[in-house]
Design a protein around this motif. Structure first.
Motif, PDB file in Angstrom:
ATOM      1  N   LEU A 202      14.743  55.960  19.045  1.00 40.20           N
ATOM      2  CA  LEU A 202      15.839  55.347  18.300  1.00 40.20           C
ATOM      3  C   LEU A 202      15.740  55.662  16.809  1.00 40.20           C
ATOM      4  CD1 LEU A 202      15.924  51.866  20.086  1.00 40.20           C
ATOM      5  CD2 LEU A 202      17.558  53.744  20.361  1.00 40.20           C
TER       6      LEU A 202
ATOM      7  N   GLY B  41      16.363  59.499  16.256  1.00 39.20           N
ATOM      8  CA  GLY B  41      17.782  59.836  16.411  1.00 39.20           C
ATOM      9  C   GLY B  41      18.620  59.352  15.250  1.00 39.20           C
TER      10      GLY B  41
ATOM     11  N   TYR C 218      18.871  64.253  19.883  1.00 37.81           N
ATOM     12  CA  TYR C 218      18.664  62.804  19.829  1.00 37.81           C
ATOM     13  C   TYR C 218      19.843  62.145  19.113  1.00 37.81           C
ATOM     14  CZ  TYR C 218      13.684  62.538  21.211  1.00 37.81           C
ATOM     15  OH  TYR C 218      12.494  62.541  21.899  1.00 37.81           O
TER      16      TYR C 218
ATOM     17  N   LEU D 202      22.747  59.563  20.736  1.00 37.11           N
ATOM     18  CA  LEU D 202      23.112  58.242  20.239  1.00 37.11           C
ATOM     19  C   LEU D 202      24.591  58.181  19.877  1.00 37.11           C
ATOM     20  CD1 LEU D 202      20.056  57.344  17.948  1.00 37.11           C
ATOM     21  CD2 LEU D 202      20.521  56.550  20.268  1.00 37.11           C
TER      22      LEU D 202
END
Length: 373
Positions: free
Chosen positions: A128, A131, A257, A261
């Motif tokens: 997370l 990204g 990544y 997202l």
């Protein structure tokens, strides 16, 4: 070719990419293929086994791309790695930051996905953060900083920055002949380094090297041949379908990544479509999870303490910024890019090593006992 054909071709390319990356994720999980681990093994234990895995994968990828290119199946000049603009400072600084980040985050972009498939919640946090920072470095305020600082230093070459183009230009020789010769020499040298040690000849090591190298070649073929349309009926121009860059791509795990997202958050926006990079992210996690479940090695793992969490978050941020600045990660530049024999990829690899060394030194200092305590 009509619109229906293009749609069908796009779906075909995505499905094949998914299956290829499921196999790749399974191979990486089973063989413990890890670039960060290879560098750490070298510096900490003087063990070259995993470095030889990486070297074998590089050699196989170089030979495969050389074969595809000389056969006219793909055109490496149309990849993101071989433009005439060599952004040396971005690549050197970015790869060094990425190398530091992958040590602090316990693995590079590909290893993070493999660890997620094995139940590692720490790697989910890394995913997370990486990204988000990668997206900010692509299109946000970090992107403005990158463009106005690192990207401002570059060299514009008279030809593409891959070695075959440069050497062919200097020697006034056909590029195809030069590419075959350099591909055999350089690719063969990487393979020779890996196979020269007989102790390396195990099923695990050979599967890792050949499996990863062939996966890189397969995705080059998918994006550069299968999903290439010489004349789009809508624009009458050539197009590489289902790639985020609009150019021929192979595997890389930084920008995808960010795009993953973006796709998840704006799924209802019809302009957000699946691409090879996004599908590859999903495939890697699925492949790793399948092996972890079948071998009963799947287990949930979380942070030990606040410092462990901070290290992983900082590592993810460094990889997010560094990977975009360097035009790729240890898979992107370190395998996909170098398979095209691009100068920028050869610059990135020393940066990965330097950054990893600095990251290891930092962690060693943090773990060292405090004599004043």
């Amino acid at each position: 070719m009509n619109t229906v054909d293009i749609s069908s071709l796009s779906h075909q390319a995505l499905w094949i990419t998914f299956f290829v990356t499921v196999l790749l994720g399974a191979i990486m999980q089973r063989t413990n293929f890890c670039t960060m681990g290879a560098i750490a093994d070298l510096f900490v234990m003087s063990d070259l086994s995993r470095l030889r895995q990486w070297s074998l994968a590089i050699g196989v990828a170089i030979l495969g791309v050389t074969l595809f290119s000389t056969a006219g199946l793909i055109d490496t000049s149309k990849s993101i790695y071989t433009s005439s603009k060599l952004m040396y400072l971005s690549i050197l600084v970015g790869s060094t930051l990425f190398g530091m980040g992958m040590v602090m985050a316990s693995g590079c972009g590909s290893k993070t996905l493999v660890r997620i498939g094995g139940g590692n919640l720490k790697s989910l946090v890394v995913f997370l953060v990486l990204g988000l920072v990668a997206y900010m470095t692509l299109r946000g305020f970090l992107g403005v900083i990158r463009i106005n600082t690192l990207d401002a230093f570059f060299i514009t070459l008279n030809t593409n920055q891959d070695l075959p183009s440069i050497v062919a230009e200097e020697l006034s020789q056909p590029r195809t002949n030069v590419h075959i010769l350099l591909g055999l020499i350089i690719g063969g040298a990487f393979i020779l380094f890996a196979l020269l040690n007989k102790s390396f000849w195990t099923i695990k090591n050979l599967l890792a090297g050949f499996g990863v190298g062939l996966a890189i070649c397969a995705v080059w073929w998918i994006s550069g041949y299968l999903a290439f349309v010489a004349e789009d009926p809508n624009t009458l121009e050539e197009v590489f379908l289902v790639t985020n860059s609009g150019k021929m791509e192979s595997l890389s795990f930084v920008a995808p990544y960010a795009y993953s997202l973006d796709w998840l958050m704006f799924y209802s926006d019809t302009s957000k479509v699946l691409t090879i990079g996004i599908v590859a992210v999903l495939g890697m996690v699925c492949g790793s999870a399948i092996v972890a479940l079948l071998t009963k090695t799947f287990r949930w793992e979380s942070f030990v303490n606040a410092e462990d969490m901070a290290n992983h978050m900082i590592g993810g941020a460094l990889m997010g910024f560094g990977g975009i600045a360097a035009l790729g990660c240890t898979i992107g530049q370190g395998l996909s890019g170098i398979s095209t024999l691009a100068i920028g990829s050869f610059l990135a690899i020393p940066g990965f090593f330097l950054g990893a060394y600095l990251g290891l030194r930092y962690l060693q200092m943090r773990l060292a006992p405090n004599p004043c305590a």
